[in-house]
Write an enzyme that holds these catalytic residues in place. Structure first.
Site, mmCIF file in Angstrom:
data_model
loop_
_atom_site.group_PDB
_atom_site.id
_atom_site.type_symbol
_atom_site.label_atom_id
_atom_site.label_comp_id
_atom_site.label_asym_id
_atom_site.label_seq_id
_atom_site.Cartn_x
_atom_site.Cartn_y
_atom_site.Cartn_z
ATOM 1 C CD GLU A 166 4.795 1.828 4.520
ATOM 2 O OE1 GLU A 166 3.913 1.997 3.710
ATOM 3 O OE2 GLU A 166 5.590 2.394 4.887
ATOM 4 C CD GLU A 374 9.581 2.682 2.932
ATOM 5 O OE1 GLU A 374 8.684 3.635 2.805
ATOM 6 O OE2 GLU A 374 9.163 1.478 2.102
HETATM 7 C C1 BGP Z 1 6.019 4.545 1.957
HETATM 8 C C2 BGP Z 1 6.122 3.056 0.887
HETATM 9 C C3 BGP Z 1 6.829 3.806 0.100
HETATM 10 C C4 BGP Z 1 6.794 5.181 -0.615
HETATM 11 C C5 BGP Z 1 6.723 6.121 0.778
HETATM 12 C C6 BGP Z 1 6.530 7.586 0.593
HETATM 13 O O1 BGP Z 1 4.296 4.146 2.534
HETATM 14 O O2 BGP Z 1 6.553 1.962 1.542
HETATM 15 O O3 BGP Z 1 6.881 2.883 -1.245
HETATM 16 O O4 BGP Z 1 6.099 5.386 -1.364
HETATM 17 O O5 BGP Z 1 5.799 5.454 1.659
HETATM 18 O O6 BGP Z 1 5.038 7.741 0.076
HETATM 19 P P1 BGP Z 1 4.595 8.528 -0.743
HETATM 20 O O7 BGP Z 1 5.453 7.907 -1.982
HETATM 21 O O8 BGP Z 1 3.164 8.476 -0.795
HETATM 22 O O9 BGP Z 1 4.900 10.032 -0.526
#
Ligand code: BGP
Length: 473
Positions: A166, A374
């Site tokens: 990201e 993800e």
């Molecule tokens: C993405 C990241 C992850 C993870 C996920 C969930 O942006 O790559 O590392 O954290 O989002 O986001 P959050 O933890 O802010 O809910």
């Protein structure tokens, strides 16, 4: 007509070093920018840190055992640069490399495909201090050296490599919104750092090709399709702008080696264009990935934003539903509410069809296979007295997304695998430990942070069946 998932489909799950490992300074690890950033008061929810996280560093065998029992086919994790090269640039820390080798061997022993992310936001603090991290071109060389060390060490064991996780998130939050390290709020510095990250990404892929490393490589990009609020032409135009500035602006560079013309023109007119040196485009052209890694959580909806309109919004990092304030870019677009979808307690739109639309858009524009790196639901969970966790809402979310993937495959899109976020519960960067994503619940009472006992949620058992039945939910 629905076609089945491919036989070798990678049913996986994911994590990132800072969010799970802990062992912040153990076995020679250097500090990363996140280790330092969380110490600044007010930056994260209740000042939570990843100092211990879920102690995966010491419990990786137990975690892999849970994966094996579940039948997981792939596990995506990231390497902490500062564990491998503590100051980012100099000596290699063998103990750090050994940890990842042990983890990879443990996965392979259980027939779990490791998917290795080279960078999930934790640049060594030493490089931040030395030359401002992503703002210096020196990082291209250092990141390439670090990546090359991993390629050579794990060549033949690892078949899937993710370059930058990201990039759009870590550069915009880090340099424009100030909410991630290094906490800068300066659009000019954002576009410069982002351009350097683009070059670093391409340089690593170029090295991968030159060294003839086995396997596939690509970035993981945070993308959800944009919808216009309605069919009013100026709102449609805003949606078009949002796709150009928030999606094509990165993915075009990865695949075509150039920025969208419209975006560059706007940047030049606003004195925000990054410095392009001789040879930059030639390097970018060598960075074409083998797949597009897709991190999908939600779609977004936008409407017209006048020139004197809104800019900065407010994120919901507390889990208090409805506390988000939408932001935008005056003259281009602004975020707005989509009345047709449900939202999580953190105000993220739940939209499985958005995943299908997003993948179809990627497929038709870039003609690359997609690896979903993800996807998941961050929610509060309750640990019952008998040790069960009834996360029906998470099963519903994942089930709908698995269905959308099958529909997309049936549309003719090539999808290599699906990694849910996340395997165990872990630290959510700005939201503390209460926003949970895992199949495995980690009991992380404030006073009892060493215990960190693991419990299987209902979603763990559900996903086990999905894997067994190759996607039949
Ligand atoms: C993405 C990241 C992850 C993870 C996920 C969930 O942006 O790559 O590392 O954290 O989002 O986001 P959050 O933890 O802010 O809910």
């Amino acid at each position: 007509k629905l076609v089945p998932f491919p036989e070798d489909f990678l049913w996986g799950s994911a994590s990132a070093a800072y969010q799970v490992e802990g062992a912040m300074e153990e076995d020679g690890k250097g500090l990363s920018v996140w280790d330092e950033f969380v110490k600044i008061p007010g930056k994260t929810f209740k000042e939570t840190t990843g100092e211990v996280a879920v102690d995966h560093y010491h419990r990786y065998k137990e975690d892999v055992q849970l994966m094996a029992e579940q039948g997981l086919k792939a596990y995506r994790f990231s390497v902490a640069w500062s564990r491998v090269i503590p100051d980012g640039h100099g000596e290699v820390n063998e103990a750090g490399l050994q940890f990842y080798e042990n983890l990879i061997d443990e996965l392979l022993a259980h027939n779990i495909e490791p998917i290795v992310t080279l960078y999930h936001w934790d640049i060594p603090q030493a490089l931040q201090d030395k030359y401002k991290g992503w703002e210096s071109r020196q990082v291209i060389e250092d990141f390439t050296r670090y990546s090359t060390i991993l390629f050579e060490r794990f060549n033949g064991k690892v078949n899937y490599w993710v370059t930058l996780n990201e990039q759009n998130v870590f550069t915009s939050h880090g340099y424009m919104m100030g909410s991630h390290p290094p906490g800068v709020k300066d659009p000019k510095r954002f576009y410069e750092a982002n351009h350097i990250a683009n070059l670093a990404n391409a340089s690593v892929i170029k090295a991968f090709r030159e060294l003839e490393i086995k396997g596939k490589i690509g970035p993981s990009f945070a993308y959800g399709p944009t919808y216009a609020l309605d069919s009013k032409p100026e709102n449609q135009l805003a949606a078009d702008n949002n796709e150009t500035f928030n999606a094509h602006f990165w993915m075009d560079v990865y695949v075509f080696g150039k920025y969208p013309k419209l975006a560059m023109k706007w940047l030049e007119e606003n004195n925000l264009a990054p410095t392009i040196e001789e040879g930059d485009y030639a390097l970018l052209a060598e960075g074409k990935p083998d797949f597009m890694g897709l991190n999908y959580y939600r779609s977004s909806t936008v409407e017209h934003n006048p020139l004197d309109g809104v800019s900065e919004g407010k994120m919901n990092t507390t889990g208090e539903k409805g506390s988000t304030e939408a932001g935008g870019v005056p003259g281009l677009y602004k975020g707005t509410d989509n009345p047709f979808v449900e939202k999580t307690n953190w105000d993220w739109d739940i939209d499985p069809t958005g995943l299908r639309i997003g993948m179809r858009r990627i497929d038709s524009r870039y003609e690359l296979p997609i690896l979903i790196t993800e996807n998941g639901l961050g929610e509060y969970d309750t640990l019952e007295e008998d040790g069960s966790i009834h996360d029906t809402y998470r099963i519903d979310y994942l089930k709908a997304h698995v269905k959308a993937i099958q529909e997309t495959i049936s549309d003719g899109v090539e999808v290599l695998g699906y990694c849910t976020w996340s395997y165990t519960d872990l630290l959510s960067w700005l939201n503390g430990y209460q926003k949970r994503y895992g199949f495995v619940y980690v009991d992380r009472e404030e006073n009892d942070e060493k215990e960190l006992k693991r419990y299987k949620k209902d979603s763990y058992h559900w996903y086990k069946k999905v894997i067994e039945n190759n996607g039949v939910t």
